[in-house]
Design an enzyme around this catalytic site. Structure first.
Site, PDB file in Angstrom:
ATOM      1  N   ASP A 251       2.749 -35.145  14.865  1.00  0.00           N
ATOM      2  CA  ASP A 251       1.492 -34.894  15.561  1.00  0.00           C
ATOM      3  C   ASP A 251       0.360 -34.519  14.606  1.00  0.00           C
ATOM      4  O   ASP A 251       0.590 -33.947  13.537  1.00  0.00           O
ATOM      5  CB  ASP A 251       1.668 -33.773  16.589  1.00  0.00           C
ATOM      6  CG  ASP A 251       2.569 -34.182  17.741  1.00  0.00           C
ATOM      7  OD1 ASP A 251       2.626 -35.380  18.046  1.00  0.00           O
ATOM      8  OD2 ASP A 251       3.209 -33.291  18.327  1.00  0.00           O
ATOM      9  N   ARG A 252      -0.843 -34.815  15.037  1.00  0.00           N
ATOM     10  CA  ARG A 252      -2.037 -34.514  14.235  1.00  0.00           C
ATOM     11  C   ARG A 252      -2.098 -33.048  13.835  1.00  0.00           C
ATOM     12  O   ARG A 252      -2.484 -32.708  12.711  1.00  0.00           O
ATOM     13  CB  ARG A 252      -3.287 -34.897  15.046  1.00  0.00           C
ATOM     14  CG  ARG A 252      -4.608 -34.596  14.368  1.00  0.00           C
ATOM     15  CD  ARG A 252      -5.751 -34.873  15.321  1.00  0.00           C
ATOM     16  NE  ARG A 252      -7.030 -34.462  14.777  1.00  0.00           N
ATOM     17  CZ  ARG A 252      -8.153 -34.346  15.484  1.00  0.00           C
ATOM     18  NH1 ARG A 252      -8.148 -34.642  16.776  1.00  0.00           N
ATOM     19  NH2 ARG A 252      -9.276 -33.946  14.900  1.00  0.00           N
TER      20      ARG A 252
END
Length: 201
Positions: free
Chosen positions: A46-47
């Site tokens: 995930d970012r």
């Protein structure tokens, strides 16, 4: 030449090479750090998570690492609010009920803050009235935002999330934003069925 690389993804970097959703004001992506042709991530991160990503231009290897059916272990260092007690750790190990069902059994233990840990940019929000600690989680599945949802479900929201290991590959020696090239591992035998070679009548 075939490529197989490991990359230490910084916080706030998209786990892909383009940001089609924000073409006018693109966010940081893998292309800000990696300039290799036809290389793609073997799995996502995930970012707002940090740490190890593996990338390759070999489609079979990419599928072998990313496909949950191979149950490749992934190790996460998780900074959480509070300190999970024995029952919370047992719940993480035995399985946590999420909206799509019970998670698979995992390994979970309290750990000291990782040595030589780099500062996050920006730093996590610290609340003076709430303690925090680090938990090591080892999972063999990859549901969407699974670690964050698991720790929240046992009452300890995630503050910082770092993936430290995928299978036998670790972050050792890589600073945030750095990558290096690895030897191509042996590929598992193809799962495709053998053709029936009996003569036709």
């Amino acid at each position: 030449m075939s490529w197989f690389i490991r990359f230490n993804k910084p916080f706030d970097v998209l786990p892909q090479f383009t940001d089609r959703a924000n073409a006018e004001s693109p966010r940081r992506t893998l292309s800000d750090f990696i300039d290799l042709p036809d290389v793609y991530p073997a799995g996502r991160l995930d970012r707002d998570s940090e740490g190890l990503m593996l990338l390759t231009d070999n489609g079979r290897l990419q599928a072998q690492i990313a496909d949950p059916k191979h149950k490749m272990a992934k190790t996460y260092w998780v900074q959480v609010e509070g300190e999970p007690d024995a029952s919370a750790l047992k719940a993480l190990r035995d399985g946590v009920e999420l909206k799509e069902g019970l998670t698979r059994p995992a390994k979970a233990r309290l750990m000291d803050q990782p040595e030589a840990l780099w500062p996050r940019d920006p730093p996590i929000r610290v609340r003076q009235t709430v303690s925090d600690c680090w938990v090591e989680l080892v999972l063999r599945e990859g549901r969407n935002r699974q670690v964050r949802r698991m720790t929240a479900a046992v009452g300890h929201p995630t503050l910082r999330l770092i993936r430290a290991r995928i299978g036998d590959w670790t972050l050792d020696g890589l600073e945030p934003g750095q990558w290096d090239s690895l030897s191509m591992p042996a590929l598992a035998p193809s799962s495709s069925r053998k053709r029936d070679r009996r003569p036709r009548r």
